[in-house]
Scaffold this motif. Structure first.
Motif, PDB file in Angstrom:
ATOM      1  N   ASN A 130       0.859  -1.250   0.053  1.00 22.77           N
ATOM      2  CA  ASN A 130      -0.006   0.180   0.043  1.00 22.77           C
ATOM      3  C   ASN A 130       0.702   1.185  -0.091  1.00 22.77           C
ATOM      4  O   ASN A 130       0.546   2.325  -0.830  1.00 22.77           O
ATOM      5  CB  ASN A 130      -0.952  -0.061   1.325  1.00 22.77           C
ATOM      6  N   ALA A 131       1.702   1.332   0.780  1.00 22.87           N
ATOM      7  CA  ALA A 131       2.806   2.417   0.953  1.00 22.87           C
ATOM      8  C   ALA A 131       3.367   2.768  -0.501  1.00 22.87           C
ATOM      9  O   ALA A 131       3.433   3.974  -0.875  1.00 22.87           O
ATOM     10  CB  ALA A 131       3.918   2.282   1.701  1.00 22.87           C
ATOM     11  N   GLY A 132       3.608   1.833  -1.349  1.00 26.51           N
ATOM     12  CA  GLY A 132       4.270   2.078  -2.792  1.00 26.51           C
ATOM     13  C   GLY A 132       3.252   2.746  -3.417  1.00 26.51           C
ATOM     14  O   GLY A 132       3.408   3.656  -4.280  1.00 26.51           O
ATOM     15  N   VAL A 133       1.760   2.453  -3.159  1.00 32.53           N
ATOM     16  CA  VAL A 133       0.802   3.396  -4.262  1.00 32.53           C
ATOM     17  C   VAL A 133       1.159   4.605  -3.772  1.00 32.53           C
ATOM     18  O   VAL A 133       0.884   5.512  -4.607  1.00 32.53           O
ATOM     19  CB  VAL A 133      -0.385   2.648  -3.800  1.00 32.53           C
ATOM     20  N   ALA A 134       0.673   5.180  -2.460  1.00 29.05           N
ATOM     21  CA  ALA A 134       0.855   6.367  -2.034  1.00 29.05           C
ATOM     22  C   ALA A 134       1.998   6.930  -2.575  1.00 29.05           C
ATOM     23  O   ALA A 134       1.876   8.173  -3.278  1.00 29.05           O
ATOM     24  CB  ALA A 134       0.516   6.547  -0.663  1.00 29.05           C
ATOM     25  N   GLU A 135       3.111   6.474  -2.334  1.00 29.96           N
ATOM     26  CA  GLU A 135       4.538   7.275  -2.594  1.00 29.96           C
ATOM     27  C   GLU A 135       4.445   7.241  -4.034  1.00 29.96           C
ATOM     28  O   GLU A 135       4.861   8.366  -4.521  1.00 29.96           O
ATOM     29  CB  GLU A 135       5.466   6.612  -2.134  1.00 29.96           C
ATOM     30  N   TRP A 136       4.517   6.186  -4.947  1.00 28.92           N
ATOM     31  CA  TRP A 136       5.005   6.184  -6.433  1.00 28.92           C
ATOM     32  C   TRP A 136       4.008   6.707  -7.271  1.00 28.92           C
ATOM     33  O   TRP A 136       4.212   7.506  -8.175  1.00 28.92           O
ATOM     34  CB  TRP A 136       5.435   4.777  -6.643  1.00 28.92           C
ATOM     35  N   ALA A 137       2.711   6.146  -6.963  1.00 25.60           N
ATOM     36  CA  ALA A 137       1.737   6.627  -8.029  1.00 25.60           C
ATOM     37  C   ALA A 137       1.474   8.109  -7.858  1.00 25.60           C
ATOM     38  O   ALA A 137       1.424   8.643  -8.881  1.00 25.60           O
ATOM     39  CB  ALA A 137       0.135   5.829  -7.563  1.00 25.60           C
ATOM     40  N   ALA A 138       1.555   8.657  -6.715  1.00 27.06           N
ATOM     41  CA  ALA A 138       1.280   9.964  -6.523  1.00 27.06           C
ATOM     42  C   ALA A 138       2.242  10.639  -7.053  1.00 27.06           C
ATOM     43  O   ALA A 138       2.262  12.021  -7.453  1.00 27.06           O
ATOM     44  CB  ALA A 138       0.986  10.277  -4.886  1.00 27.06           C
ATOM     45  N   ALA A 139       3.739  10.325  -7.015  1.00 19.90           N
ATOM     46  CA  ALA A 139       4.742  10.951  -7.466  1.00 19.90           C
ATOM     47  C   ALA A 139       4.612  10.885  -9.011  1.00 19.90           C
ATOM     48  O   ALA A 139       5.518  11.513  -9.723  1.00 19.90           O
ATOM     49  CB  ALA A 139       6.095  10.346  -7.123  1.00 19.90           C
ATOM     50  N   GLY A 140       3.712  10.175  -9.592  1.00 20.40           N
ATOM     51  CA  GLY A 140       3.589  10.106 -11.261  1.00 20.40           C
ATOM     52  C   GLY A 140       4.515   9.104 -11.828  1.00 20.40           C
ATOM     53  O   GLY A 140       4.823   9.133 -12.869  1.00 20.40           O
ATOM     54  N   TRP A 141       5.078   8.180 -10.932  1.00 20.44           N
ATOM     55  CA  TRP A 141       6.070   7.220 -11.419  1.00 20.44           C
ATOM     56  C   TRP A 141       5.135   5.804 -12.059  1.00 20.44           C
ATOM     57  O   TRP A 141       5.793   5.158 -12.717  1.00 20.44           O
ATOM     58  CB  TRP A 141       6.842   6.719 -10.379  1.00 20.44           C
ATOM     59  N   MET A 142       3.967   5.787 -11.619  1.00 22.54           N
ATOM     60  CA  MET A 142       3.453   4.492 -12.170  1.00 22.54           C
ATOM     61  C   MET A 142       2.055   4.704 -13.332  1.00 22.54           C
ATOM     62  O   MET A 142       1.736   5.929 -13.340  1.00 22.54           O
ATOM     63  CB  MET A 142       2.616   3.992 -10.966  1.00 22.54           C
ATOM     64  N   MET A 143       1.947   3.996 -14.100  1.00 22.37           N
ATOM     65  CA  MET A 143       1.019   3.836 -14.974  1.00 22.37           C
ATOM     66  C   MET A 143      -0.551   3.835 -14.576  1.00 22.37           C
ATOM     67  O   MET A 143      -0.735   2.659 -14.039  1.00 22.37           O
ATOM     68  CB  MET A 143       1.436   3.187 -16.017  1.00 22.37           C
ATOM     69  N   PRO A 144      -1.499   4.521 -14.793  1.00 22.82           N
ATOM     70  CA  PRO A 144      -2.761   4.097 -14.623  1.00 22.82           C
ATOM     71  C   PRO A 144      -3.438   2.954 -15.493  1.00 22.82           C
ATOM     72  O   PRO A 144      -2.893   3.073 -16.851  1.00 22.82           O
ATOM     73  CB  PRO A 144      -3.441   5.480 -14.913  1.00 22.82           C
ATOM     74  N   LEU A 145      -3.987   2.172 -14.710  1.00 24.01           N
ATOM     75  CA  LEU A 145      -4.338   0.907 -15.662  1.00 24.01           C
ATOM     76  C   LEU A 145      -5.770   0.659 -15.908  1.00 24.01           C
ATOM     77  O   LEU A 145      -6.080  -0.232 -16.164  1.00 24.01           O
ATOM     78  CB  LEU A 145      -4.024  -0.332 -14.512  1.00 24.01           C
ATOM     79  N   ASN A 146      -6.292   1.847 -15.706  1.00 23.69           N
ATOM     80  CA  ASN A 146      -7.952   1.822 -16.092  1.00 23.69           C
ATOM     81  C   ASN A 146      -8.368   1.055 -17.327  1.00 23.69           C
ATOM     82  O   ASN A 146      -9.121   0.228 -17.287  1.00 23.69           O
ATOM     83  CB  ASN A 146      -8.603   3.114 -15.915  1.00 23.69           C
ATOM     84  N   ASP A 147      -7.684   1.444 -18.406  1.00 19.45           N
ATOM     85  CA  ASP A 147      -7.922   1.207 -19.739  1.00 19.45           C
ATOM     86  C   ASP A 147      -7.639  -0.322 -19.925  1.00 19.45           C
ATOM     87  O   ASP A 147      -8.588  -1.119 -20.248  1.00 19.45           O
ATOM     88  CB  ASP A 147      -7.066   1.760 -20.783  1.00 19.45           C
ATOM     89  N   LEU A 148      -6.495  -0.812 -19.437  1.00 20.95           N
ATOM     90  CA  LEU A 148      -6.227  -2.208 -19.619  1.00 20.95           C
ATOM     91  C   LEU A 148      -7.243  -3.244 -18.619  1.00 20.95           C
ATOM     92  O   LEU A 148      -7.708  -3.904 -19.039  1.00 20.95           O
ATOM     93  CB  LEU A 148      -4.651  -2.290 -19.221  1.00 20.95           C
TER      94      LEU A 148
END
Lengths: 464, 287, 334
Positions: free
Chosen positions: A134-152
């Motif tokens: 979970n911590a990774g989500v907060a830290e990395w997704a919020a920093a823009g490092w991760m790709m949103p996967l909604n379409d996939l």
């Protein structure tokens, strides 16, 4: 010199003969699955590459069309039984032509540091799949490092029956409606205890932590039969932080408000720390401060610890005959509360597979590889070694599963997804153990942590 | 040799040392003057000397500095004494047995430090051999406390560096003048007197060499502390290197970590500069 | 020192040496023992010396799955290994030029290492082992080549530049790795060399140079200058004289220095950890098991520790004399 060389040579020859001989008498052992898995599944493990052309869909193989060119997929993560299993599942896709999969596993803190280092510099991501909690989500997704996967996710929703994974698990990886990870592992806390020991002493399953402390009194802190009557994990700063978080929320407090101001140094926080101290003093003794999770797991397995409020992932190991002979007498119950109407002292965790935003390979391919590792078949097998996310896999789960699910349902939920959370955790990890050593009172430690947090969060721009 | 020939020979080496040691050092000094975390790695923020001052005011930095100092104060003399003692003993046995012993003694020195520490740690795990012996002999349970972790780090330091001192002293013993020793025997000197008055003075320059190298290495100790403390601050057993590492990758303050690394260098320079000057003078003399 | 004569004295000396050997070897032996135990035995509070040994830990570490005819394959691989080692040890007795034999052995090893993953389903640990070999061999080769040249130059040139280089090198040697690592990371990212063997090799060579050139220089200074002077009078230039005349005599010293480069490259943790993302070497791969996240890691850590140590042990057994000579290189000069 000649005689030494000759000696060495003869040793080498003897050693090689011995090795070859020993190799012949070994039973071919299963890679990582324990004996509890179905034998038919294991036979399917190494797949010949011809299978890919077959029209039938074999669920236990990797069903992907080979990519046009040589593709190398790198995954990074850390190692515990169920994630090891998933890493091996990913490796099944290595048999597909033109596809080369590498699973790079480290200890968890190191793996996270690697990800930070690799993704913060900008540029192409060396990792295609990132295992995170979970911590990774907060830290990395919020920093823009991760790709949103909604379409996939939408594209493959039906093919891989993604509705099988409950909303709450997806929610753990969702920020502002954007899904950043595929939930593959669930985790929480619950009681693990020796049914035979408690029955013998006439003890009932505790509902609150006060009941737990009573049990500790009955068994006795200095009882020579046991390391200690009951254990929670206070062996490191991050361990204190997790226990504190659960109790804080159970008492009605929280870490930060919407503006990222510190809330944890409230009365609820002090109560949480006082409860930790009570548990430590009555149930654990001074040994408790260096009693790690591994120590607790081994102690439960080898019979020197009668009970613990511990991770479901650790509970999963209790059914493994390679680890323990006590599987039959170990029982599970939902985590205790702090009062009759408080939530259970159990946080909600998920592990995800995420895709960095700057990957060079085709995200569709990467997503499909993740899907192959997280499909119904894989999760059913995974359920033998840990807590999975799919509802369809629940019936394959171990004996601890009902207790875990109840803890989750009635527990305190997950961390908030504010990026500032990471700083809270770091500061608490720094100051809380000093309460254990007696250097600081609960209030002092919390105030110090709050001050340190506010300073850092302001410097990094989370607090205006 | 002409100067141009010298530069042709030493050129590649000088080039790579300048490119990959001198320049990064300057970069590190510059980076130390910026506020850098993982969020702004590509656009550091200039803050001048603020990071350096912050490091100097950081309690944990001084704590780690103290522990590093304590580590040096124990490990360096201990390895020299143990190394010297074992070298003397080794001198007494025949050449063949010597070879076997030396191979065994060298093992701690050549093992990967992470691996060596891991092995050391396994002895003290709850399932470890020494934990069991400790409990049986001393009656109390072995626990990881501030004290015990530090003791383990020190013991490991001794285990790891002793072979270096051992072998160096051993070689030095081989060059002892037999005549001097015989003359002393004739004069009725005992073994201890010979050691005190002949052997030790002969080994003086060696001792200085071992002192210098082990001090520099002890200052930079990292791998063993990393594994034995698992970076847990509760043991207060950080050394300057592990705390710098933590600041960089755990606390995520890269600028501050660079500043700390530079200040660490300043720290060792205090020990090193006299030696550098002496070395310089020596080299000039020899020319 | 002359030897102690009294029997009790000699016994005591051996007792003391044996005790020190025990102290030196105990961690290794305990880990070796733990690596052959199954989980329950390894975690037992009372250390077990009598137990059923198992290869399971090594299998899990090195192999993804066991092949059916594992014994036959193992036998053939072992046979190949033994043959190569024999060739190496008894090169003197074979009526073929030494250079050809060594070349053949090297090619043989490379072929063996290449073939193993094709007959056996090896796990990632094997890749890490190969990475370690590449990095180590690369570092040693480059480091020794440029180090020899520099060491020779420093030994023969009498000017101020040499003094500056030597003293600066000494200063650099004392510097902690961490000061360089973050700038290396930036350089690597800028040049797009992160995660390559090349970057790791270059940085290791650079970090190792000060020590290497000091050591080689002291070896070179033991060789009188007249040797290459004579060759140069005969018409060779400096470089040819160096290669033809000096280097053949220098081999023991070069090997000693090469051993230290080897140890440095093999043992490096920090640089590899921060500069590579997937092409790890053994020390980093082993750190996977040091986190305390699964009791099973105890035996796997033991197996990986032993696996990483065996090659180094073989090296010191073979090269023990050179290693000792290297450690004392500074000693004789004082």
């Amino acid at each position: 010199m000649k005689s030494t060389k000759f000696l060495l040579l003869s040793l080498l020859v003897i050693a090689s003969l011995l090795l070859s001989a020993c190799g012949a008498t070994e039973e071919p052992a299963a890679p990582t699955e324990p004996a509890a898995a179905e034998p038919t599944e294991e036979a399917a493990a190494p797949e010949p590459t011809e299978e890919v052309a077959e029209p039938e869909v074999d669920p236990s193989a990797c069903n992907l069309e080979p990519p046009a060119e040589d593709t190398e997929i790198n995954m990074i993560g850390w190692s515990f039984p169920i994630t090891d299993f998933y890493a091996d599942e990913l490796m099944k896709c290595d048999d597909v032509e033109n596809l080369d999969i590498n699973t790079n596993l480290l200890a968890s803190a190191d793996a996270k540091e690697q990800v930070r280092l690799a993704l913060s510099a900008g540029g192409d991501s060396p990792y295609d799949i990132v295992h995170s909690a979970n911590a990774g989500v907060a830290e990395w997704a919020a920093a823009g490092w991760m790709m949103p996967l909604n379409d996939l996710v939408e594209k493959y929703w039906d093919e891989y029956n993604l509705g099988d994974i409950p909303e709450i698990a997806w929610d753990g990886a969702t920020i502002d409606g954007q899904i950043y990870g595929v939930p593959i592992v669930a985790n929480t806390f619950h009681l693990i205890y020796r049914r035979d020991v408690w029955d013998e002493m006439g003890l009932d399953v505790p509902e609150t932590f006060d009941d737990v402390i009573d049990i500790c009194g009955t068994i006795g802190l200095d009882n020579p039969d046991w390391d200690m009557p009951f254990a929670i994990n206070l062996s490191a700063g991050w361990a204190w932080e997790i226990e504190f978080f659960q109790l804080l929320r159970a008492y009605g407090g929280d870490y930060i408000d919407e503006n990222n101001n510190a809330l944890f140094n409230s009365e609820a926080g002090v109560k949480a720390l006082e409860m930790i101290l009570e548990i430590a003093n009555n149930c654990m003794g001074p040994d408790g401060y260096s009693y790690s999770l591994d120590d607790q797991e081994v102690a439960l397995e080898l019979g020197t610890l009668p009970s613990s409020n511990n991770w479901a992932s650790r509970a999963a190991n209790m059914s493994d005959p390679e680890r323990t002979d006590l599987g039959d007498v170990i029982d599970y119950a939902p985590a205790p509360r702090v009062s009759a109407d408080s939530p259970r002292v159990a946080s909600a965790w998920n592990d995800f597979y995420m895709i960095p935003a700057s990957v060079t390979n085709d995200p569709d391919l990467i997503f499909r590889i993740i899907m192959e590792a997280a499909d119904e078949q894989s999760q059913q097998e995974a359920a033998a070694v840990g807590m999975t996310t799919r509802a369809s896999a629940a019936e394959y789960g171990g004996p601890y599963l009902p207790a875990a699910l109840q803890s989750l349902a009635e527990g305190i939920g997950a961390y908030s997804k504010s990026q500032a959370n990471g700083i809270v955790q770091a500061k608490l990890a720094e100051f809380l153990p000093l309460v254990g050593t007696g250097e600081l009172t609960p209030q002092e430690a919390l105030d110090a942590a709050a001050a340190a947090y506010t300073e850092e969060a302001t410097a990094q721009g989370y607090i205006e | 040799m002409r100067r141009s020939t010298f530069f042709r020979f030493a050129g590649p080496s000088i080039f790579i040392m300048t490119l990959l040691m001198l320049i990064p050092l300057i970069m590190a000094i510059y980076l130390g003057m910026n506020y850098v975390t993982y969020n702004n790695v590509t656009q550091p923020q200039w803050v001048g000397l603020r990071n350096y001052i912050e490091v100097l005011q950081d309690n944990r930095f001084w704590q780690s500095f103290l522990f590093t100092g304590g580590y040096m104060l124990f490990v360096v003399p201990a390895t020299m004494i143990v190394g010297f003692g074992v070298a003397l003993l080794l001198d007494q046995v025949s050449t063949f047995t010597r070879g076997i012993y030396l191979s065994l003694f060298l093992l701690p020195f050549v093992i990967v430090p992470i691996v060596g520490t891991l092995m050391f740690k396994q002895l003290f795990e709850p399932s470890g051999l020494l934990t069991y012996l400790y409990q049986t002999i001393l009656g109390t349970k072995f626990r990881y406390t501030e004290v015990s972790v530090k003791v383990l780090i020190l013991l490991y330091g001794l285990w790891y560096v002793a072979p270096f001192a051992l072998v160096t002293y051993f070689a030095g013993l081989q060059t002892l003048s037999k005549d001097q020793l015989e003359a002393a025997s004739i004069d009725g000197a005992s073994v201890w007197q010979k050691i005190r008055h002949i052997v030790i003075p002969h080994l003086r320059s060696l001792t200085i060499l071992i002192l210098l190298i082990s001090t520099m290495d002890a200052y930079r100790v990292f791998d063993s502390v990393f594994v034995l403390t698992e970076m847990n601050p509760i043991y207060k057993a950080d050394t300057v290197m592990t705390y710098t590492f933590q600041t960089a990758v755990t606390v995520l303050r890269l600028g501050k970590a660079n500043a700390m690394a530079i200040l660490t260098i300043v720290g060792i320079m205090i020990v090193l500069i006299p030696n550098l000057i002496q070395s310089y003078r020596q080299q000039v003399e020899e020319r | 020192m002359e030897k102690v004569k009294s029997p009790t004295g000699r016994v005591l000396i051996h007792v003391a040496l044996i005790l020190f050997s025990v102290y030196s070897m105990t961690p290794f032996f305990w880990t070796l023992l733990q690596s052959f135990k199954n989980l329950k035995d390894a975690n037992s509070r009372v250390p077990k010396f009598i137990f059923t040994p198992t290869w399971a830990n090594y299998e899990e570490l090195w192999l993804r799955s066991l092949p059916e005819n594992g014994a036959t394959i193992a036998f053939f691989l072992m046979a190949a290994l033994v043959i190569l080692v024999c060739l190496l040890l008894f090169a003197k007795y074979i009526p073929v030029r030494n250079g050809v034999i060594y070349g053949f052995v090297i090619v043989g090893f490379v072929v063996l290492l290449w073939a193993i993953p094709r007959v056996l389903d090896m796990a990632k640990f094997y890749d890490y082992f190969i990475n370690t070999l590449i990095v180590t061999v690369g570092t040693v080769t480059v480091s020794i080549t440029i180090g020899c040249l520099a060491g020779y130059g420093l030994a023969r040139y009498a000017g101020m530049a040499a003094v500056v280089v030597l003293v600066a090198a000494l200063g650099f040697r004392a510097l902690p790795r961490l000061a360089f690592v973050l700038p290396y990371y930036w350089i690597g990212a800028a040049l797009n060399l992160l995660d390559t063997h090349l970057l790791v090799i270059l940085t290791l060579v650079a970090v190792n140079q000060p020590f290497t050139i000091w050591m080689l220089r002291s070896f070179f200074m033991e060789i009188p200058g007249e040797l290459e002077e004579a060759a140069m009078v005969d018409g060779c230039n400096r470089l040819t004289a160096f290669i033809r005349v000096i280097m053949p005599i220098m081999w023991p010293g070069v090997i000693s220095t090469a051993l230290f480069s080897l140890l440095l490259a093999y043992n490096e943790f920090l640089l590899v950890r921060l500069l590579t993302q997937t092409n790890w070497t053994l020390p980093v791969a082993i750190s996977r098991y040091t986190g305390g996240e699964d009791p099973r890691h105890l035996t796997l850590a033991a197996a990986s520790a032993v696996s990483a140590t065996i090659p180094i042990m073989l090296v010191i057994l073979f090269f023990q004399k050179n290693l000792v000579k290297g450690l004392t290189a500074g000693a004789v000069k004082g």
